[in-house]
Motif scaffolding. Structure first.
Motif, PDB file in Angstrom:
ATOM      1  N   ASP A 229       0.847  -1.343  -0.056  1.00 47.67           N
ATOM      2  CA  ASP A 229      -0.093   0.083   0.139  1.00 47.67           C
ATOM      3  C   ASP A 229       0.881   1.416  -0.042  1.00 47.67           C
ATOM      4  O   ASP A 229       0.697   2.303  -0.504  1.00 47.67           O
ATOM      5  CB  ASP A 229      -0.923  -0.028   1.224  1.00 47.67           C
ATOM      6  CG  ASP A 229      -2.063  -1.178   1.170  1.00 47.67           C
ATOM      7  OD1 ASP A 229      -2.374  -1.479   0.133  1.00 47.67           O
ATOM      8  OD2 ASP A 229      -2.248  -1.480   2.152  1.00 47.67           O
ATOM      9  N   THR A 230       1.984   1.212   0.914  1.00 44.49           N
ATOM     10  CA  THR A 230       2.966   2.499   0.801  1.00 44.49           C
ATOM     11  C   THR A 230       3.733   2.462  -0.432  1.00 44.49           C
ATOM     12  O   THR A 230       3.593   3.575  -0.744  1.00 44.49           O
ATOM     13  CB  THR A 230       3.758   2.094   2.263  1.00 44.49           C
ATOM     14  OG1 THR A 230       3.144   2.087   3.278  1.00 44.49           O
ATOM     15  CG2 THR A 230       4.984   3.440   2.110  1.00 44.49           C
TER      16      THR A 230
ATOM     17  N   LEU B 286       2.557   1.686  -3.271  1.00 43.22           N
ATOM     18  CA  LEU B 286       1.751   2.256  -4.353  1.00 43.22           C
ATOM     19  C   LEU B 286       1.453   3.642  -4.253  1.00 43.22           C
ATOM     20  O   LEU B 286       1.506   4.472  -5.245  1.00 43.22           O
ATOM     21  CB  LEU B 286       0.336   1.390  -4.300  1.00 43.22           C
ATOM     22  CG  LEU B 286       0.276   0.185  -5.096  1.00 43.22           C
ATOM     23  CD1 LEU B 286      -1.284  -0.355  -4.472  1.00 43.22           C
ATOM     24  CD2 LEU B 286       0.180   0.420  -6.369  1.00 43.22           C
ATOM     25  N   GLU B 287       1.353   4.299  -2.973  1.00 41.96           N
ATOM     26  CA  GLU B 287       1.432   5.674  -2.890  1.00 41.96           C
ATOM     27  C   GLU B 287       2.566   6.330  -3.316  1.00 41.96           C
ATOM     28  O   GLU B 287       2.189   7.763  -3.900  1.00 41.96           O
ATOM     29  CB  GLU B 287       1.222   5.868  -1.536  1.00 41.96           C
ATOM     30  CG  GLU B 287      -0.055   5.428  -0.815  1.00 41.96           C
ATOM     31  CD  GLU B 287      -0.086   5.707   0.767  1.00 41.96           C
ATOM     32  OE1 GLU B 287       1.097   6.275   1.132  1.00 41.96           O
ATOM     33  OE2 GLU B 287      -0.759   5.225   1.339  1.00 41.96           O
ATOM     34  N   LYS B 288       3.655   5.933  -3.428  1.00 39.47           N
ATOM     35  CA  LYS B 288       4.876   6.492  -3.880  1.00 39.47           C
ATOM     36  C   LYS B 288       5.083   6.190  -5.440  1.00 39.47           C
ATOM     37  O   LYS B 288       5.759   6.885  -6.104  1.00 39.47           O
ATOM     38  CB  LYS B 288       5.793   6.240  -3.221  1.00 39.47           C
ATOM     39  CG  LYS B 288       5.948   6.484  -1.698  1.00 39.47           C
ATOM     40  CD  LYS B 288       7.048   6.004  -1.024  1.00 39.47           C
ATOM     41  CE  LYS B 288       6.983   6.274   0.519  1.00 39.47           C
ATOM     42  NZ  LYS B 288       8.103   5.990   1.315  1.00 39.47           N
TER      43      LYS B 288
ATOM     44  N   ASP C 191       4.985   5.863  -9.506  1.00 42.10           N
ATOM     45  CA  ASP C 191       4.432   6.770 -10.724  1.00 42.10           C
ATOM     46  C   ASP C 191       3.601   6.000 -11.440  1.00 42.10           C
ATOM     47  O   ASP C 191       3.421   4.727 -11.491  1.00 42.10           O
ATOM     48  CB  ASP C 191       5.724   7.421 -11.470  1.00 42.10           C
ATOM     49  CG  ASP C 191       6.454   6.334 -12.092  1.00 42.10           C
ATOM     50  OD1 ASP C 191       5.959   5.205 -12.419  1.00 42.10           O
ATOM     51  OD2 ASP C 191       7.648   6.539 -12.013  1.00 42.10           O
ATOM     52  N   GLU C 192       2.601   6.616 -12.545  1.00 37.56           N
ATOM     53  CA  GLU C 192       1.601   5.864 -13.285  1.00 37.56           C
ATOM     54  C   GLU C 192       2.477   4.812 -14.103  1.00 37.56           C
ATOM     55  O   GLU C 192       1.679   3.983 -14.282  1.00 37.56           O
ATOM     56  CB  GLU C 192       1.002   7.105 -14.029  1.00 37.56           C
ATOM     57  CG  GLU C 192       0.094   7.958 -13.111  1.00 37.56           C
ATOM     58  CD  GLU C 192      -0.955   7.415 -12.104  1.00 37.56           C
ATOM     59  OE1 GLU C 192      -1.581   6.376 -12.845  1.00 37.56           O
ATOM     60  OE2 GLU C 192      -0.962   7.946 -10.999  1.00 37.56           O
TER      61      GLU C 192
ATOM     62  N   LYS D 279       2.423   1.872 -11.623  1.00 38.29           N
ATOM     63  CA  LYS D 279       1.411   1.748 -10.644  1.00 38.29           C
ATOM     64  C   LYS D 279       0.316   0.716 -10.988  1.00 38.29           C
ATOM     65  O   LYS D 279      -0.011  -0.262 -10.049  1.00 38.29           O
ATOM     66  CB  LYS D 279       0.639   3.154 -10.373  1.00 38.29           C
ATOM     67  CG  LYS D 279      -0.041   3.019  -9.230  1.00 38.29           C
ATOM     68  CD  LYS D 279      -0.695   4.610  -8.634  1.00 38.29           C
ATOM     69  CE  LYS D 279      -1.278   4.739  -7.589  1.00 38.29           C
ATOM     70  NZ  LYS D 279      -1.602   6.008  -7.260  1.00 38.29           N
TER      71      LYS D 279
ATOM     72  N   GLU E 238      -0.373  -2.534  -8.781  1.00 38.18           N
ATOM     73  CA  GLU E 238      -1.751  -2.964  -8.472  1.00 38.18           C
ATOM     74  C   GLU E 238      -2.221  -4.435  -8.721  1.00 38.18           C
ATOM     75  O   GLU E 238      -2.756  -5.099  -8.164  1.00 38.18           O
ATOM     76  CB  GLU E 238      -2.678  -1.953  -9.037  1.00 38.18           C
ATOM     77  CG  GLU E 238      -2.453  -0.413  -8.314  1.00 38.18           C
ATOM     78  CD  GLU E 238      -3.717   0.550  -8.950  1.00 38.18           C
ATOM     79  OE1 GLU E 238      -3.979   0.285 -10.150  1.00 38.18           O
ATOM     80  OE2 GLU E 238      -3.886   1.580  -8.347  1.00 38.18           O
TER      81      GLU E 238
ATOM     82  N   GLN F  77      -0.343  -6.801  -6.506  1.00 39.40           N
ATOM     83  CA  GLN F  77      -1.067  -6.560  -5.092  1.00 39.40           C
ATOM     84  C   GLN F  77      -2.401  -7.589  -5.171  1.00 39.40           C
ATOM     85  O   GLN F  77      -2.503  -8.331  -4.047  1.00 39.40           O
ATOM     86  CB  GLN F  77      -1.121  -5.286  -4.669  1.00 39.40           C
ATOM     87  CG  GLN F  77      -1.781  -5.245  -3.198  1.00 39.40           C
ATOM     88  CD  GLN F  77      -2.113  -3.717  -2.998  1.00 39.40           C
ATOM     89  OE1 GLN F  77      -2.609  -3.039  -3.912  1.00 39.40           O
ATOM     90  NE2 GLN F  77      -1.591  -3.339  -1.759  1.00 39.40           N
TER      91      GLN F  77
END
Length: 211
Positions: free
Chosen positions: A109-110, A112-114, A116-117, A120, A124, A127
Motif C-alpha cells: 500500500d505504501t 503504491l502511494e509513491k 508513478d503511473e 502503478k 496494483e 497486489q
C-alpha cells in the motif's frame, strides 16, 4: 482413499535483480519479507507431505486387517490418529506462516502511494493477485480441515467393532470427494503463485527500464 500430495511452489527469491530506485528497493524488501515469512510454510509442507505418504501406507495396511485381528487393528488405528494430529499441527504452522507473509504484503500500500503511473497499474495487479493467492490458501485450510475431520471419522469406524463394509465404503467415498476439493484448492493456489511470480518479474523489469 486417495493419497494426498501437496505440490505448493514458491519462487519469490529476487535473484539477479538490480535494485536502484527507492520504489524498487522497497518492493524488493517487501517481496523478500514475504518470502522469508513463508519459510515455515515451506518447511511444514515438506513434513506434511511425508506424514501424508506414511499415513496412506498405514491406512492401506489397516484396511487389509479384519475384525478378528482387533488388537492389531486397534494399534494401527491409534497410529493413524496420531499421524492425523501431527498433520493438523503442521497445518497450524503453515497457516501461521502464511498469515505472517500476508501481513508483510500490506507494505505494498505504501509503495503504491509513491509509485508513478508508469508502474502503478502493474504493482496494483501484483497486489491483487497476491491477495487472491492468500485467499486461496485460506480456502485450502478450510477444505483440508474438513478432510481431516472426515478421515478421523473413518479411522474411528475402522477401530469400532461391528462396523460394516458398506459403512466404511461410504465414508471412504466422502473422504475422496473432499480430497478432490482439496486438490482443486491446491491447484488454484499453485496457479496464483505462478501468476505472482510472473507479475513480480514484470514489475521489476518495468522499474529497471524506467531508470
Amino acid at each position: 482413499m486417495k493419497k494426498i500430495i501437496m505440490v505448493f511452489v514458491l519462487t519469490m527469491v529476487l535473484a539477479g535483480c538490480t535494485v536502484g530506485s527507492s520504489i524498487e528497493q522497497q518492493l524488493a524488501d517487501t517481496m523478500n519479507a514475504m518470502n522469508g515469512a513463508e519459510q515455515d510454510y515451506r518447511d511444514a509442507q515438506a513434513e506434511l507431505t511425508s506424514l501424508e505418504q506414511s499415513e496412506q501406507q498405514l491406512f492401506n495396511e489397516t484396511m487389509k486387517l479384519t475384525q478378528q485381528q482387533q488388537e492389531e487393528l486397534t494399534v494401527q488405528v491409534v497410529g493413524l490418529e496420531e499421524s492425523l494430529d501431527k498433520r493438523l499441527e503442521k497445518l497450524e504452522q503453515e497457516e501461521a506462516s502464511i498469515t505472517k507473509a500476508k501481513a508483510s504484503s500490506e507494505d505494498l500500500d505504501t509503495i503504491l502511494e509513491k509509485a508513478d503511473e508508469q508502474v502503478k497499474s502493474d504493482i496494483e495487479k501484483l497486489q491483487t493477485t497476491i491477495g487472491e493467492r492468500y485467499e486461496s490458501h485460506a480456502e485450502f485450510i478450510i477444505s483440508y480441515k474438513e478432510l481431516t475431520s472426515l478421515q478421523r471419522q473413518l479411522y474411528e469406524m475402522l477401530g469400532a467393532e461391528g462396523t460394516q463394509l458398506t459403512e466404511l465404503t461410504k465414508q471412504v467415498d466422502e473422504v475422496n470427494v473432499q480430497n478432490e476439493t482439496v486438490q482443486l484448492n491446491i491447484t488454484r493456489f499453485n496457479d496464483l503463485t505462478e501468476q505472482v511470480n510472473h507479475l513480480k518479474d514484470d514489475v521489476f523489469a518495468s522499474l529497471q527500464q524506467g531508470e
